[in-house]
Design a protein around this motif. Structure first.
Motif, mmCIF file in Angstrom:
data_model
loop_
_atom_site.group_PDB
_atom_site.id
_atom_site.type_symbol
_atom_site.label_atom_id
_atom_site.label_comp_id
_atom_site.label_asym_id
_atom_site.label_seq_id
_atom_site.Cartn_x
_atom_site.Cartn_y
_atom_site.Cartn_z
ATOM 1 N N VAL A 1 4.037 -22.275 50.782
ATOM 2 C CA VAL A 1 3.026 -23.487 51.349
ATOM 3 C C VAL A 1 3.005 -24.843 50.466
ATOM 4 C CG1 VAL A 1 0.799 -23.578 51.825
ATOM 5 C CG2 VAL A 1 1.555 -21.465 52.365
ATOM 6 N N GLU A 2 3.069 -23.895 49.033
ATOM 7 C CA GLU A 2 3.338 -25.116 48.438
ATOM 8 C C GLU A 2 4.359 -26.136 48.573
ATOM 9 O OE1 GLU A 2 2.449 -27.569 45.047
ATOM 10 O OE2 GLU A 2 1.065 -26.263 45.838
ATOM 11 N N VAL A 3 5.452 -25.252 48.259
ATOM 12 C CA VAL A 3 6.780 -26.081 48.131
ATOM 13 C C VAL A 3 6.716 -26.400 49.792
ATOM 14 C CG1 VAL A 3 9.511 -25.826 48.491
ATOM 15 C CG2 VAL A 3 8.114 -24.360 46.968
ATOM 16 N N ALA A 4 5.836 -26.539 51.212
ATOM 17 C CA ALA A 4 6.450 -27.391 51.986
ATOM 18 C C ALA A 4 4.780 -28.137 52.128
ATOM 19 C CB ALA A 4 5.491 -26.375 53.175
ATOM 20 N N LEU A 5 4.254 -28.425 51.219
ATOM 21 C CA LEU A 5 2.895 -29.190 51.117
ATOM 22 C C LEU A 5 3.378 -30.931 50.102
ATOM 23 C CD1 LEU A 5 -0.112 -27.687 50.041
ATOM 24 C CD2 LEU A 5 0.336 -29.208 52.539
ATOM 25 N N ILE A 6 4.567 -29.759 49.387
ATOM 26 C CA ILE A 6 5.962 -31.149 48.523
ATOM 27 C C ILE A 6 6.361 -31.541 49.725
ATOM 28 C CG2 ILE A 6 7.519 -31.314 46.810
ATOM 29 C CD1 ILE A 6 5.548 -29.457 45.329
ATOM 30 N N LEU A 7 6.927 -30.985 50.182
ATOM 31 C CA LEU A 7 8.266 -31.241 51.089
ATOM 32 C C LEU A 7 7.647 -32.470 52.087
ATOM 33 C CD1 LEU A 7 10.651 -28.787 51.275
ATOM 34 C CD2 LEU A 7 10.969 -31.128 50.126
ATOM 35 N N ILE A 8 6.722 -32.215 52.398
ATOM 36 C CA ILE A 8 5.786 -32.925 53.854
ATOM 37 C C ILE A 8 5.378 -34.166 53.469
ATOM 38 C CG2 ILE A 8 4.052 -32.996 55.238
ATOM 39 C CD1 ILE A 8 4.072 -30.082 55.979
ATOM 40 N N GLY A 9 4.642 -33.968 51.795
ATOM 41 C CA GLY A 9 4.340 -35.214 50.668
ATOM 42 C C GLY A 9 5.324 -36.255 50.617
ATOM 43 N N ILE A 10 6.546 -36.257 50.730
ATOM 44 C CA ILE A 10 7.796 -36.514 50.253
ATOM 45 C C ILE A 10 8.300 -36.891 51.799
ATOM 46 C CG2 ILE A 10 10.730 -36.696 49.238
ATOM 47 C CD1 ILE A 10 9.788 -33.998 47.143
ATOM 48 N N PHE A 11 8.636 -36.568 52.641
ATOM 49 C CA PHE A 11 9.671 -36.888 53.731
ATOM 50 C C PHE A 11 8.645 -37.932 54.288
ATOM 51 C CE2 PHE A 11 12.569 -33.555 52.006
ATOM 52 C CZ PHE A 11 13.339 -34.752 51.832
ATOM 53 N N PHE A 12 7.235 -37.343 54.890
ATOM 54 C CA PHE A 12 6.605 -38.209 55.652
ATOM 55 C C PHE A 12 5.184 -38.572 54.896
ATOM 56 C CE2 PHE A 12 8.430 -33.682 57.382
ATOM 57 C CZ PHE A 12 9.196 -33.941 58.568
ATOM 58 N N LEU A 13 4.239 -38.061 54.862
ATOM 59 C CA LEU A 13 3.703 -38.716 53.938
ATOM 60 C C LEU A 13 3.058 -38.856 52.746
ATOM 61 C CD1 LEU A 13 0.879 -35.907 56.472
ATOM 62 C CD2 LEU A 13 1.430 -38.498 57.046
ATOM 63 N N LYS A 14 3.943 -40.235 52.279
ATOM 64 C CA LYS A 14 3.989 -40.337 50.835
ATOM 65 C C LYS A 14 3.333 -41.118 50.831
ATOM 66 C CE LYS A 14 8.851 -42.430 51.665
ATOM 67 N NZ LYS A 14 9.055 -41.149 52.043
ATOM 68 N N LEU B 1 6.895 -40.005 40.900
ATOM 69 C CA LEU B 1 5.833 -39.230 41.713
ATOM 70 C C LEU B 1 7.759 -38.471 42.497
ATOM 71 C CD1 LEU B 1 3.471 -37.171 42.568
ATOM 72 C CD2 LEU B 1 3.657 -39.471 44.708
ATOM 73 N N THR B 2 8.035 -38.724 42.680
ATOM 74 C CA THR B 2 9.138 -37.387 43.269
ATOM 75 C C THR B 2 10.117 -36.648 42.352
ATOM 76 O OG1 THR B 2 9.738 -39.872 44.985
ATOM 77 C CG2 THR B 2 11.758 -38.200 44.182
ATOM 78 N N SER C 1 -0.415 -39.814 50.750
ATOM 79 C CA SER C 1 -1.552 -39.070 51.319
ATOM 80 C C SER C 1 -3.195 -38.220 50.472
ATOM 81 C CB SER C 1 -1.129 -37.941 52.636
ATOM 82 O OG SER C 1 -1.901 -37.285 53.068
ATOM 83 N N ILE C 2 -3.715 -38.380 50.542
ATOM 84 C CA ILE C 2 -4.465 -38.280 49.354
ATOM 85 C C ILE C 2 -4.724 -36.254 50.049
ATOM 86 C CG2 ILE C 2 -7.169 -37.740 48.668
ATOM 87 C CD1 ILE C 2 -4.841 -40.184 47.251
ATOM 88 N N ALA C 3 -5.139 -36.608 51.206
ATOM 89 C CA ALA C 3 -5.544 -35.144 51.662
ATOM 90 C C ALA C 3 -3.809 -33.508 51.308
ATOM 91 C CB ALA C 3 -5.506 -34.988 52.813
ATOM 92 N N ILE C 4 -3.074 -34.385 51.261
ATOM 93 C CA ILE C 4 -1.684 -33.567 50.942
ATOM 94 C C ILE C 4 -1.522 -33.333 49.126
ATOM 95 C CG2 ILE C 4 0.696 -33.333 50.980
ATOM 96 C CD1 ILE C 4 -0.532 -32.866 53.640
ATOM 97 N N GLN C 5 -1.742 -34.059 48.641
ATOM 98 C CA GLN C 5 -1.952 -33.922 47.472
ATOM 99 C C GLN C 5 -3.083 -33.077 46.759
ATOM 100 O OE1 GLN C 5 -1.881 -37.785 45.777
ATOM 101 N NE2 GLN C 5 -0.003 -38.103 46.136
ATOM 102 N N SER C 6 -4.536 -33.285 47.728
ATOM 103 C CA SER C 6 -5.394 -32.157 47.116
ATOM 104 C C SER C 6 -5.106 -31.185 47.133
ATOM 105 C CB SER C 6 -6.388 -32.468 47.742
ATOM 106 O OG SER C 6 -6.564 -32.884 49.124
ATOM 107 N N ALA C 7 -4.296 -30.739 48.377
ATOM 108 C CA ALA C 7 -4.154 -29.035 48.793
ATOM 109 C C ALA C 7 -2.691 -28.733 48.347
ATOM 110 C CB ALA C 7 -3.830 -29.378 50.466
ATOM 111 N N SER C 8 -2.351 -29.729 47.937
ATOM 112 C CA SER C 8 -0.834 -29.323 46.634
ATOM 113 C C SER C 8 -1.542 -28.391 45.372
ATOM 114 C CB SER C 8 0.136 -30.518 46.159
ATOM 115 O OG SER C 8 1.071 -30.250 45.293
#
Length: 83
Positions: free
Chosen positions: A43-56, A2-3, A58-65
């Motif tokens: 926004v997409e890059v921010a969501l990906i970085l949040i998903g990588i570093f904070f919420l590994k 995924l990374t 998270s379904i909500a972050i992945q669906s927003a992405s």
């Protein structure tokens, strides 16, 4: 795995931003579409970085992405249609 996908997505989004900013739109709709694409890409890059570093996991972050990816695709298709 995924990374690797996330890093490739970030690289692709940076390429999309560079190509979008490099092309100069001649109409107001083209300018608004370019601004829309850049905002969604950031926004997409921010969501990906949040998903990588904070919420590994998270379904909500992945669906927003995924939603941002669809918006980027629609914006790119519109920009090619407006030429």
């Amino acid at each position: 795995m995924l990374t690797i996908f996330n890093v490739l997505s970030i690289i692709l989004i940076v390429v999309i931003i560079l190509l979008t900013v490099r092309n100069r739109p001649v109409t107001k709709a083209g300018l608004l579409n370019r601004v829309f694409i850049v905002i969604v890409a950031i926004v997409e890059v921010a969501l990906i970085l949040i998903g990588i570093f904070f919420l590994k996991e998270s379904i909500a972050i992945q669906s927003a992405s995924i939603a941002c990816n669809l918006l980027l695709l629609i914006g790119l298709l519109l920009s090619y249609k407006m030429r």
